[in-house]
Scaffold this motif. Structure first.
Motif, PDB file in Angstrom:
ATOM      1  N   ARG A 156       0.846  -1.195   0.000  1.00  0.00           N
ATOM      2  CA  ARG A 156       0.000   0.000   0.000  1.00  0.00           C
ATOM      3  C   ARG A 156       0.871   1.231   0.000  1.00  0.00           C
ATOM      4  N   ALA A 170       0.384   5.020   1.296  1.00  0.00           N
ATOM      5  CA  ALA A 170      -0.595   5.575   2.238  1.00  0.00           C
ATOM      6  C   ALA A 170      -0.321   7.043   2.556  1.00  0.00           C
ATOM      7  N   PRO A 171      -0.462   7.927   1.581  1.00  0.00           N
ATOM      8  CA  PRO A 171      -0.164   9.332   1.865  1.00  0.00           C
ATOM      9  C   PRO A 171      -1.243   9.992   2.730  1.00  0.00           C
ATOM     10  N   SER A 172      -0.821  11.013   3.468  1.00  0.00           N
ATOM     11  CA  SER A 172      -1.772  11.854   4.183  1.00  0.00           C
ATOM     12  C   SER A 172      -2.090  13.023   3.257  1.00  0.00           C
ATOM     13  N   GLU A 222      -4.659   8.534   4.282  1.00  0.00           N
ATOM     14  CA  GLU A 222      -4.586   8.586   5.746  1.00  0.00           C
ATOM     15  C   GLU A 222      -5.005   9.980   6.228  1.00  0.00           C
ATOM     16  N   TYR A 281      -2.163   8.092  13.857  1.00  0.00           N
ATOM     17  CA  TYR A 281      -1.598   7.382  12.706  1.00  0.00           C
ATOM     18  C   TYR A 281      -1.255   5.943  13.070  1.00  0.00           C
ATOM     19  N   SER A 324      -2.849   2.884  11.176  1.00  0.00           N
ATOM     20  CA  SER A 324      -1.966   2.219  10.224  1.00  0.00           C
ATOM     21  C   SER A 324      -1.888   0.706  10.507  1.00  0.00           C
ATOM     22  N   ARG A 348       7.759   2.222   3.313  1.00  0.00           N
ATOM     23  CA  ARG A 348       7.417   3.613   3.620  1.00  0.00           C
ATOM     24  C   ARG A 348       8.689   4.382   3.945  1.00  0.00           C
ATOM     25  N   TRP A 385       9.376   7.030   9.356  1.00  0.00           N
ATOM     26  CA  TRP A 385       8.506   6.177  10.170  1.00  0.00           C
ATOM     27  C   TRP A 385       9.254   5.057  10.865  1.00  0.00           C
TER      28      TRP A 385
HETATM   29  N1  GLU Z   1       0.497   8.687   6.114  1.00  0.00           N
HETATM   30  C1  GLU Z   1       1.903   8.566   6.200  1.00  0.00           C
HETATM   31  C2  GLU Z   1       2.556   9.684   5.396  1.00  0.00           C
HETATM   32  O1  GLU Z   1       1.888  10.374   4.659  1.00  0.00           O
HETATM   33  C3  GLU Z   1       2.386   7.266   5.616  1.00  0.00           C
HETATM   34  C4  GLU Z   1       2.939   6.363   6.585  1.00  0.00           C
HETATM   35  C5  GLU Z   1       2.954   4.922   6.128  1.00  0.00           C
HETATM   36  O2  GLU Z   1       3.164   4.639   4.942  1.00  0.00           O
HETATM   37  O3  GLU Z   1       2.758   4.070   7.004  1.00  0.00           O
HETATM   38  O4  GLU Z   1       3.730   9.876   5.485  1.00  0.00           O
END
Ligand code: GLU
Length: 520
Positions: free
Chosen positions: A6, A8-10, A42, A196, A200, A214, A218
């Motif tokens: 996946r 998963a951008p915010s 996200e 998050y 997540s 990612r 993180w």
């Molecule tokens: N939502 C996080 C972001 O935009 C992504 C973190 C992830 O991929 O777990 O940086």
């Protein structure tokens, strides 16, 4: 188990290069393993949401040709793909954690929390919370919840299953990883949105994600995520954190220092394939040898795993790779954990080559001409067929399609004889030679029949003519080039003739200044 990844951008703003690289690596790995990938939005922090971000992210992915299998507008078996629409799922998991004693409700006010943090820091403690609410009785908690008192849900870090050293496919085993975690991290916020971390973990599990690729930012959260998997009795996916991207001077990429948004690269006319190629090789190629790519912060982990140095076939950082090459060659083990430099000079080299790949196919050339059309001022010479001829004539001189109007201005408009370049061109050419060259060229070209124009060997023809007129070939050709284009360098004179056609070529020679302005 089917491989499922996946991105998963915010939705907190425009997609930046680091995000595009994460999406690319997810795409490559999924395709390499015959799996699929999800676009998951996200959006659990309403305070940071920027309207239009999701559209921008989708546009950027679409431009780059990174097509997700499931996600917004596409749907899929794990829908919805916006976290804000999955709140029930997070609440169920939070409840489960509370019931098993792995989490608890905390009613402390922001003021009390700040004061506690401060006094703990003053006595040199690493703790960030005194766990006051952990001691509340069940009755008291129930009463305060019933009374509608605002609260959050925290993980109880004194009741965790055994903690192990978190493994990462790129960074290796992260030692002392738990040290930087806050005390009893927050899982649900007062607005009942998850943090998050909870969202997540719950989503990665419920969507069946097998690999999480990612950004490096993180990595410090990995131990917390593994704690959550353990508390929930779930099997975690595999993790791979992608190192930060740096400017050539070793500093962190930021908008202040240049383009970082994918939209900037789209606007500036870079070929998407070149940008992907550039991003892929930045972490994959030889860049780890760059002096700036070994920040001291990393040395302390002492966990360097495989890097390209272990691979005999490391591509150079300007090796042209298509999407299928990248999918074929992609290997997580070959990625460096070191921060990698993105050098804009390499993008130029790659872009030129990807442009050439494109104009070498009829469809690619059509596509380029379509894009170029939007860049050119409205003149009578903007047909698709004409623009294609211009692109082919400029060929390797073009590093970026956006440069076409500048490099090929004289194909669309009359030459600018007042520019300093034009005024400097005739420095070594006497007025007499200029006039005779022009006249000779006019009569030579007029003698070429319309139907022969495309077939004539202009080099040979003009060579014979200048010999007959007893004018030096350099003088002769400079004069013609001046009259046709007003610029010193560019496509060959025969190529310019063929693009302009017979009538316009002769007309330009006839209407060139009789007494050209000359530079000093
Ligand atoms: N939502 C996080 C972001 O935009 C992504 C973190 C992830 O991929 O777990 O940086």
């Amino acid at each position: 188990m089917t491989t499922l990844l996946r991105f998963a951008p915010s939705p907190t703003g425009a997609l930046h290069l680091g995000g595009l690289r994460t999406a690319l690596f997810n795409h490559l790995y999924a395709r390499k393993l015959g799996g699929k990938w999800i676009l998951r939005i996200e959006d659990t922090d309403a305070t940071r949401a920027v309207p239009g971000s999701v559209d921008g992210i989708r546009e950027a992915l679409n431009w780059a040709g990174l097509e997700y299998d499931y996600g917004p507008e596409k749907g899929g078996p794990h829908a919805p793909y916006f976290q804000s629409e999955r709140l029930d799922l997070y609440h169920t998991h939070a409840k489960k954690l509370i019931e098993s004693g792995h989490a608890y409700r905390c009613f402390c006010s922001p003021d009390r929390l700040a004061a506690t943090r401060e006094s703990l820091a003053r006595v040199g403690s690493n703790a960030t919370y005194d766990k006051a609410c952990l001691n509340l009785t069940e009755e008291e908690v129930a009463r305060r919840v019933r009374a509608g008192e605002k609260h959050i849900v925290r993980l109880n870090d004194s009741n965790l299953p055994h903690r192990s050293t978190p493994p990462d496919l790129i960074f290796g085993n992260v030692r002392d990883a738990h040290a930087s975690l806050p005390t009893d991290p927050v899982l649900l916020k007062t607005d009942l949105f998850p943090t998050y971390h909870l969202a997540s973990v719950v989503d990665d599990h419920s969507m069946g994600i097998t690999h999480v690729l990612r950004g490096e930012e993180w990595l410090p959260s990995l131990p917390l995520h593994l704690d959550l998997y353990a508390c929930l009795g779930l099997h975690p996916p595999e993790f791979a954190h992608l190192p930060l991207l740096l400017n050539p001077d070793g500093t962190k990429m930021s908008k202040r220092k240049g383009d970082v948004h994918v939209a900037d690269f789209m606007k500036r006319g870079w070929e998407p394939e070149a940008v992907l190629n550039w991003l892929a090789l930045a972490g994959w190629g030889v860049q780890h040898d760059h002096p700036a790519s070994s920040p001291s912060g990393h040395a302390s982990h002492g966990l360097f795993r495989s890097t390209w140095s272990a691979f005999k076939t490391a591509p150079s950082s300007t090796t042209v790779l298509t999407m299928s090459d990248m999918i074929r060659d992609f290997d997580l083990k070959a990625l460096t954990h070191r921060r990698t430099v993105l050098d804009p000079a390499k993008l130029e080299i790659l872009n030129k080559q990807h442009l050439a790949r494109r104009w070498n196919t009829p469809d690619g050339l059509d596509e380029l001409a379509g894009r170029a059309h939007g860049l050119i001022k409205d003149t009578p010479y903007t047909s698709q067929a004409y623009i294609k001829k211009v692109i082919l004539a400029l060929e390797s001189r073009l590093t970026n399609l956006n440069a076409l109007p500048a490099h090929g201005a004289f194909f669309f408009e009359d030459p600018d004889f007042t520019s300093s370049e034009a005024r400097g061109m005739l420095k070594g050419v006497s007025s007499d030679d200029y006039q005779s060259s022009r006249q000779s060229a006019i009569s030579t070209l007029t003698a070429v029949a319309v139907d022969d124009w495309e077939k004539v060997d202009f080099n040979l023809l003009l060579h014979e003519e200048c010999q007959a007129a007893k004018i030096k070939s350099k003088t002769y050709m400079t004069t013609i080039r001046y009259a046709l284009s007003g610029v010193k360098t560019g496509p060959s004179v025969p190529d310019i003739f063929r693009v302009l056609g017979r009538e316009r070529s002769i007309h330009r020679l006839m209407s060139a200044p009789a007494f050209p302005e000359r530079g000093v």
